[in-house]
Design a protein around this motif. Structure first.
Motif, short mmCIF file in Angstrom:
data_model
loop_
_atom_site.label_atom_id
_atom_site.label_comp_id
_atom_site.label_asym_id
_atom_site.label_seq_id
_atom_site.Cartn_x
_atom_site.Cartn_y
_atom_site.Cartn_z
N LEU A 103 -1.59 10.45 3.57
CA LEU A 103 -1.93 10.06 2.41
C LEU A 103 -1.08 10.35 0.71
O LEU A 103 -0.46 9.69 0.05
CB LEU A 103 -3.24 8.62 2.21
N HIS B 32 -6.77 3.00 -5.67
CA HIS B 32 -6.05 3.41 -4.11
C HIS B 32 -5.25 4.61 -5.24
O HIS B 32 -4.40 4.81 -4.22
CB HIS B 32 -4.58 1.87 -3.64
N ASP B 33 -5.13 5.03 -6.47
CA ASP B 33 -4.57 5.91 -6.65
C ASP B 33 -5.07 7.33 -6.98
O ASP B 33 -5.82 7.36 -7.71
CB ASP B 33 -4.42 4.92 -8.37
N PHE B 34 -4.79 7.61 -6.44
CA PHE B 34 -5.53 9.21 -5.69
C PHE B 34 -4.90 10.31 -7.91
O PHE B 34 -6.18 11.00 -8.15
CB PHE B 34 -4.26 10.31 -5.34
N GLY B 35 -4.37 9.78 -8.48
CA GLY B 35 -3.88 10.40 -10.11
C GLY B 35 -5.07 10.20 -10.67
O GLY B 35 -5.71 10.75 -11.49
N PRO C 169 -1.78 9.12 -14.56
CA PRO C 169 -1.98 9.67 -13.92
C PRO C 169 -1.72 10.96 -13.07
O PRO C 169 -0.61 10.13 -12.06
CB PRO C 169 -3.38 9.18 -13.19
N VAL C 170 -1.65 12.04 -13.48
CA VAL C 170 -1.67 12.79 -12.07
C VAL C 170 -2.14 13.84 -11.98
O VAL C 170 -3.42 14.27 -12.40
CB VAL C 170 -0.39 14.03 -13.14
N VAL C 171 -2.32 14.11 -10.76
CA VAL C 171 -3.58 15.42 -10.07
C VAL C 171 -3.48 16.72 -10.67
O VAL C 171 -1.71 17.02 -10.96
CB VAL C 171 -2.90 15.10 -8.17
N GLU D 30 -6.53 1.87 1.41
CA GLU D 30 -5.84 0.85 0.96
C GLU D 30 -6.57 -0.46 0.61
O GLU D 30 -7.14 -0.44 1.45
CB GLU D 30 -4.33 1.01 2.37
N SER D 31 -5.64 -2.06 0.82
CA SER D 31 -6.39 -2.53 0.62
C SER D 31 -6.48 -3.24 2.44
O SER D 31 -5.81 -2.38 3.56
CB SER D 31 -5.11 -4.10 0.50
N ASP E 181 0.41 -0.83 0.28
CA ASP E 181 0.04 0.22 0.00
C ASP E 181 0.50 1.13 0.01
O ASP E 181 2.17 1.14 0.37
CB ASP E 181 -0.85 0.13 1.12
N VAL E 182 0.63 2.25 -0.99
CA VAL E 182 1.03 3.41 -0.73
C VAL E 182 1.73 3.78 0.71
O VAL E 182 2.58 3.75 1.29
CB VAL E 182 0.61 4.80 -1.34
N SER E 183 1.40 4.02 1.51
CA SER E 183 1.40 4.33 3.19
C SER E 183 2.65 3.92 3.34
O SER E 183 3.41 4.37 4.14
CB SER E 183 0.04 4.25 3.88
#
Lengths: 320, 625
Positions: B556, B515-518, A259-261, B342-343, A186-188
Motif C-alpha cells: 500500500l 487513507h493518506d500515509f503522508g 503531506p509527505v512521509v 481503504e474504503s 482507493d490508492v491500491s
C-alpha cells in the motif's frame, strides 16, 4: 516541440458566468471563472492541470469538450477549429472522463447501451461493426464481455472507471480529458487505473489532459504541468521542474503543503489566507493576498505569463 | 418485480387496497356480460324500490331504474375517466416538467410562471371555468380535471429533472453525440418514469373524486348516462326520504378512492429507493449490543481509551457483514493514533462503535468492550453515553457542511453545543466561550464570523468550526474521521498543524482516521493498518512506515506516489478487497498477496509481535522483536 503536430491549441479562452438578472433584466455582474488562457499541447503529450477547488479547472475542461460555451477565445483540435459549442462535433475529437465513475453512467442502462451510443451516433456504425469494436475496446481495458449486459450499480469504482475509459475510447478521439479520474478510488486501485491509461495512450496514440488536485499523481503521469490559481495560469513547465524548482510562489506553497512521509508538520502559511472573492476580484495578481513576496506592483498590475528558463513559464513579477 | 410485489404486500393496508380495487375492477370489466337489467330503462312503478326487494338487489332510483346496474355502469365510467384524466395530467405535466427542468434558464422560468398562474386559481374554480368555456359533458369534465392536475406533475417532475440534468451521465450522453430530444427520451425519462408512476398512483383516486364532484354539480356526465357523481347528484333531493339512492354510490366512491390511495401509498413506499433501503426508519439512539457478547477483562493499566476485541456487524436480511473483527486499540492522553485503511476496511465503523453511534438497525456490536478509564461504555446506559459523547469523546467528521445545521449561525450552534452539556451556562457566557473557541481554532475575525451561516464559509473555515465544536466541552479524546479529505492541500496543512498544536497544548488524545500515509506520517505517534475489518499491523508510525511488516502495508505504501519522483510507472495491488459478508478463512489479504502460501488460507491468524509492534502475518516482511 516545434516539429511535432499540435493536438490542441487554445487561444484566449475565457469564461464569465453571469450573476443575477431575472426573466427580463440583464445580468448584474459576472464571475470570471476562467481568465483568458492560451496554450498548446503537442500530440502524444500528457498535460497535467493542477489547482485547488474554485480555481476553474472544471469550467476550463467543460469548455474544451464543448459542454460549455466559452465567453471568448478559440479552440483548435488537430488543426480543426471548433468554434460552435456542439458536443457532437467535439465528441469525435475530444472526450471527457468523469470524476465520479458511477454517476457518469446512467443507472437505467446496460453497459452495452452506454457503449453503443457514441459508436452509433458519432461514427454511424451498424450493429456487427459496433459489436466488433466494443469487443476490441473491452479487451484493451481488461474488462470481460459479460459485463456488457449488466447495470452500472453492479460494478466497483475501479471497474466503473474502466468502463468510463472504454466509453471515451469508443468515440476514437484524439484527446481525452481526464477530470480527477482516480480521486474517487482507493490508492491500491488508483494505480491499476493510471497504469492502464498510460498503456492505452501508447496503444491508441492519444493525448491526455490530466486534471487533478493530487500533485504527486499528476507529477507521476504528466509530461508538462499547468498550475491554475483563481482562473488563471500561474505556471506551466516540464513535470520534473514545476514542483522541484517552482518559479511561482503559489506553486511552491502547493508543493510544500502536500503531506509527505518524513517531512515534519509545519503550517505553510498563516491561517488568515483565503481565496480572493470571485465576485469582487482584487486588481493585480490574484495571489497577492497570500504571497510572501508581494510588492505594491503585484497589487496594481496583473503579471503576464513569461518565459523563465527552457519550456517554463510563470506569471509572477518576483519569481523564485 | 417479484421482490417489488413482496415488498408491496408486506404492507397490510396496501394489500387490502389492492384486493378491494381488484374486485371493483373485475366487476367493472365484467359489467357488460353480467345478467343485469338495462341501466337506462325507467319503470316508474318501481320508483325507490328498497334494496333486496324482488328483482332489485340494490333497489331502484327515482325513475325506477335498477340501482345495481347503474352503479356498475357508473363505476366503469368513473374509473375510466379518472384513469384517463390521471394519464393526461401525468403526460402533459411531466412533459412540461422535463422540458423546464432540462433546458433550465429562460424556458424554465417562463414555463414555471405559467404553471404558477394555473396554481393560483382554486382548483374547483378553474375546473368550472374550463367546463364553462368548453360546455358541459363528461369529456370536458375529464379535460378540466386533467388540466387542473397538470401543475402537480409539472412541479414534481421538474424538480427531479433539474437534478438529473446536471448529472454527469447527461454530459456523457451529449459527448456521445446525442441531441436534446434523444437525451430527454433515453437518458432522463427512464430515470423519472418511476416517479411519474408513483405520482399517478397517488393522484388517480383524487381525480376520480374531482370528476365525481363535477358530475355531482351536473357539469359532467349528462342523463341518461350516469357516473357515480351524477348518481349522487340526482339522489340528493331524495336523501332524507330514500337514503339508499345516495348511500350506495357514496359507498362505492369511498371504496374506490380509499383502495386506490392505500394501494398508491403502498406502491410509493415500495418503489422509493430511500424507503426501500430503510434510510427513513429512525435508527436507535445507541447501537444495539448483543446480550451474549464476550466481555474481555479490564486492562490493569487502564489507558485513557481502551478498545478491546471489538466486533461490529451489520445484519441486513439474512446476510451478516463483519465490518469490524476483533479490533483492539488504545490511546493515552496527548497521543495521536492513526487508523489507516481503504474504503470498506472498517475504520469508520470502529470509530463510531466507541460511543455507540453506528446506526442500529442494521448495526450490532457483537463482542468486545470499549473502556474509558477502565469503565465499559458499551454496557453503559443511554444517559451516561449521551454525557460521554461530546463531553469526553468528541468527533470531527469529513464534511463539515453536512454536520453543521444550515439554518443556524455557527455562533448559535457552538453556543448550543456548550449549553446542551451544561445548562447552567448562561447564553452570554456560552457566546463568549464560542468566541474563545473560534479564536483557538484560529478563525480570522472571529467576532464577525460568529454570525455567519455555514454556507457563507469556505471548506477550511467550516472544518475549523467543526473542530471548535468538538472542543466545546473540553473532551479528553477527539476522534477525527477523515477530517481533511474534502479539503485542498494548502488548507489541509493548516488544519493538521492546528490539530497537532491542540493536542500538545491540551494533552488531547486523537484518533485520526485516514487513507493518506503522508498525513499519518506527519501527525500520528502510532498507526494501525486495517484491512477487511481487521488490524493487520500496528506500531509506532516511523517504524511501520520505514519497515512495514505486513505485505499489505508494504505494498500500500508503494502505491502512494510521492512528490518529486518525476514521471514513472506506479505500483498497484491487483484485485479487490474481499466483501465482508463472505470473508475467506485465514488471511484476508491472501488472494492479493504475492507471498501467499497454502497455510495462509486456513484457520485464524493472530496479531503477534513484540512490545511495540504487532503484525497479523505468517510470513512477515520484517521479523518483529
Amino acid at each position: 516541440m516545434t516539429t511535432q503536430k499540435l493536438a490542441l491549441k487554445v487561444s484566449d479562452l475565457s469564461k464569465t458566468f453571469p450573476i443575477g438578472g431575472g426573466l427580463f433584466s440583464k445580468p448584474k455582474a459576472g464571475v470570471r471563472a476562467v481568465r483568458p488562457v492560451s496554450f498548446e499541447v503537442p500530440e502524444g503529450e500528457t498535460l497535467g492541470i493542477v489547482g485547488e477547488s474554485g480555481c476553474g479547472k472544471s469550467t476550463f475542461a467543460r469548455m474544451l469538450v464543448g459542454l460549455l460555451e466559452p465567453t471568448t477565445g478559440h479552440i483548435e483540435i488537430a488543426g480543426k477549429a471548433l468554434d460552435n459549442a456542439d458536443p457532437a462535433a467535439f465528441g469525435r475529437l475530444i472526450q471527457y472522463m468523469f470524476q465520479d465513475p458511477i454517476s457518469s453512467l446512467n443507472p437505467r442502462k446496460t453497459i452495452r447501451q452506454i457503449m453503443e451510443a457514441p459508436l452509433k451516433l458519432l461514427h454511424g456504425m451498424d450493429k456487427p461493426q459496433r459489436d466488433a469494436r466494443i469487443s476490441e475496446i473491452f479487451a484493451s481495458v481488461n474488462l470481460r464481455e459479460e459485463f456488457l449486459e449488466r447495470y452500472p450499480h453492479e460494478f466497483s469504482g475501479g471497474q466503473a472507471q474502466r468502463i468510463g475509459i472504454a466509453r471515451a475510447l469508443a468515440a476514437s478521439p484524439e484527446i481525452i480529458i481526464l477530470d480527477e479520474p482516480v480521486s474517487a478510488l482507493d490508492v491500491s486501485v488508483q494505480a491499476q487505473v493510471l497504469n492502464l491509461m498510460a498503456r492505452l495512450k501508447a496503444e491508441f496514440g492519444l493525448t491526455y489532459l490530466f486534471i487533478s488536485h493530487d500533485l504527486a499523481v499528476v507529477e507521476a503521469v504528466s509530461d508538462r504541468i499547468m498550475v491554475l490559481y483563481f482562473g488563471s495560469v500561474v505556471e506551466i513547465g516540464r513535470a520534473e521542474n514545476v514542483f522541484s524548482a517552482p518559479k511561482h510562489p503559489y506553486t511552491k506553497l502547493l508543493a510544500g503543503s502536500a503531506p509527505v512521509v518524513g517531512r515534519p508538520l509545519t503550517a505553510p502559511e498563516s491561517a488568515a489566507a483565503e481565496l480572493p472573492d470571485p465576485l469582487n476580484p482584487p486588481p493585480g495578481c490574484p495571489f497577492a493576498g497570500r504571497c510572501p513576496r508581494v510588492t505594491d506592483k503585484c497589487r496594481a498590475e496583473e503579471p503576464p505569463l513569461e518565459a523563465m528558463g527552457e519550456d517554463h513559464f510563470a506569471a509572477c513579477f518576483h519569481p523564485l | 418485480m417479484t421482490a417489488f410485489l413482496k415488498l408491496l404486500f408486506r404492507n397490510r393496508l396496501a394489500a387490502m387496497g389492492a384486493v378491494v380495487l381488484g374486485i371493483i375492477l373485475l366487476l367493472a370489466l365484467l359489467t357488460p356480460v353480467l345478467p343485469l337489467k338495462d341501466p337506462n330503462i325507467t319503470n316508474t312503478g318501481d320508483r325507490f324500490a328498497r334494496p333486496f326487494t324482488e328483482g332489485y338487489l340494490l333497489g331502484a332510483d327515482h325513475l325506477g331504474r335498477d340501482q345495481l346496474s347503474r352503479l356498475l355502469y357508473g363505476t366503469r365510467t368513473s374509473l375510466a375517466v379518472g384513469a384517463v384524466a390521471a394519464f393526461l395530467a401525468a403526460f402533459f405535466g411531466s412533459a412540461i416538467g422535463i422540458i423546464a427542468g432540462y433546458f433550465g434558464k429562460r424556458t424554465d422560468n417562463i414555463l414555471m410562471r405559467l404553471i404558477d398562474m394555473l396554481m393560483a386559481f382554486p382548483y374547483i374554480l378553474l375546473a368550472l371555468a374550463i367546463v364553462a368555456a368548453l360546455g358541459t359533458g363528461l369529456i370536458n369534465a375529464l379535460i378540466a380535471v386533467a388540466a387542473v392536475n397538470i401543475p402537480f406533475f409539472a412541479r414534481n417532475i421538474r424538480g427531479i429533472t433539474v437534478v438529473l440534468a446536471h448529472r454527469e451521465f447527461v454530459d456523457a450522453a451529449r459527448l456521445a453525440g446525442k441531441g436534446h430530444i434523444r437525451i430527454i427520451l433515453t437518458e432522463v425519462l427512464p430515470n423519472v418514469l418511476p416517479v411519474i408512476v408513483i405520482a399517478m398512483s397517488t393522484t388517480v383516486g383524487w381525480m376520480i373524486l374531482e370528476t365525481a364532484g363535477l358530475s355531482f354539480l351536473g357539469l359532467g356526465s349528462q342523463p341518461p348516462d350516469s357516473d357515480l357523481g351524477s348518481m349522487l347528484g340526482q339522489a340528493k333531493n331524495h336523501f332524507t326520504t330514500h337514503p339508499h339512492t345516495s348511500i350506495i354510490p357514496g359507498v362505492m366512491i369511498f371504496l374506490i378512492v380509499m383502495s386506490v390511495n392505500l394501494l398508491g401509498d403502498g406502491v410509493r413506499d415500495a418503489l422509493d429507493p430511500r424507503l426501500r433501503s430503510g434510510a427513513l426508519s429512525r435508527p436507535l439512539p445507541v447501537t444495539n449490543v448483543a446480550k451474549n457478547r464476550t466481555l474481555p477483562a479490564a486492562n490493569p493499566e487502564a489507558p485513557l481509551l481502551d478498545i478491546q476485541e471489538l466486533e461490529t456487524q451489520f445484519h441486513v436480511g439474512d446476510r451478516v457483514y463483519e465490518a469490524v473483527g476483533k479490533v483492539s486499540l488504545s490511546v493515552k492522553p496527548g497521543e495521536c493514533l492513526g487508523i489507516i485503511g481503504e474504503s470498506g476496511s472498517g475504520k469508520s465503523v470502529t470509530a463510531l462503535s466507541v460511543t455507540g453511534l453506528v446506526a442500529s438497525p442494521p448495526g450490532v456490536i457483537t463482542g468486545g468492550a470499549v473502556r474509558l478509564e477502565g469503565k465499559d461504555l458499551l454496557s453503559a446506559n443511554y444517559e451516561t453515553l449521551r454525557r460521554t459523547r461530546g463531553n469526553r469523546i468528541a468527533y470531527i467528521f469529513q464534511d463539515p457542511l453536512s454536520t453543521l445545521h444550515p439554518l443556524y449561525t455557527v455562533g448559535d450552534q457552538l453556543a448550543e453545543a456548550i449549553r446542551v452539556h451544561d445548562s447552567r451556562v448562561s447564553k452570554s457566557a456560552a457566546r463568549a466561550r464560542a468566541l474563545e473557541l473560534m479564536k483557538q481554532v484560529r478563525i480570522p475575525n472571529p467576532e464577525s464570523r460568529l454570525g455567519n451561516y455555514p454556507h457563507e464559509m469556505s471548506g477550511g473555515m467550516r472544518q475549523r468550526v467543526g473542530i471548535a465544536m468538538s472542543l466545546a466541552n473540553e473532551p479528553d479524546i477527539i476522534i477525527a474521521d477523515e477530517p481533511t479529505t474534502a479539503l485542498d492541500v494548502t488548507v489541509q496543512a493548516q488544519i493538521l498543524s492546528l490539530l497537532n498544536d491542540l493536542r500538545r497544548e491540551r494533552g488531547l488524545a486523537i484518533i485520526f482516521i485516514t487513507h493518506d500515509f503522508g498525513v499519518v506520517a506527519q501527525l500520528c505517534d502510532r498507526v494501525a493498518v486495517m484491512y477487511a475489518g481487521r488490524i493487520v499491523e500496528e506500531g509506532p508510525t516511523q517504524s511501520v512506515l520505514d519497515a512495514p511488516a505486513h505485505p499489505y502495508t508494504k505494498r500500500l505504501i508503494a502505491c502512494v506516489p510521492e512528490l518529486g519522483g518525476g514521471r514513472r510507472e506506479l505500483a498497484a495491488i491487483p484485485g479487490l478487497p474481499p466483501v465482508v459478508n463472505d470473508l475467506p478463512p485465514g488471511c484476508h489479504f491472501a488472494a492479493r498477496c504475492d507471498k501467499c502460501q497454502p497455510e495462509c488460507k486456513v484457520g485464524y491468524i493472530p496479531l503477534e509481535g513484540g512490545d511495540k509492534r504487532t503484525v497479523r502475518c505468517i510470513h512477515p516482511e520484517e521479523v518483529l522483536a
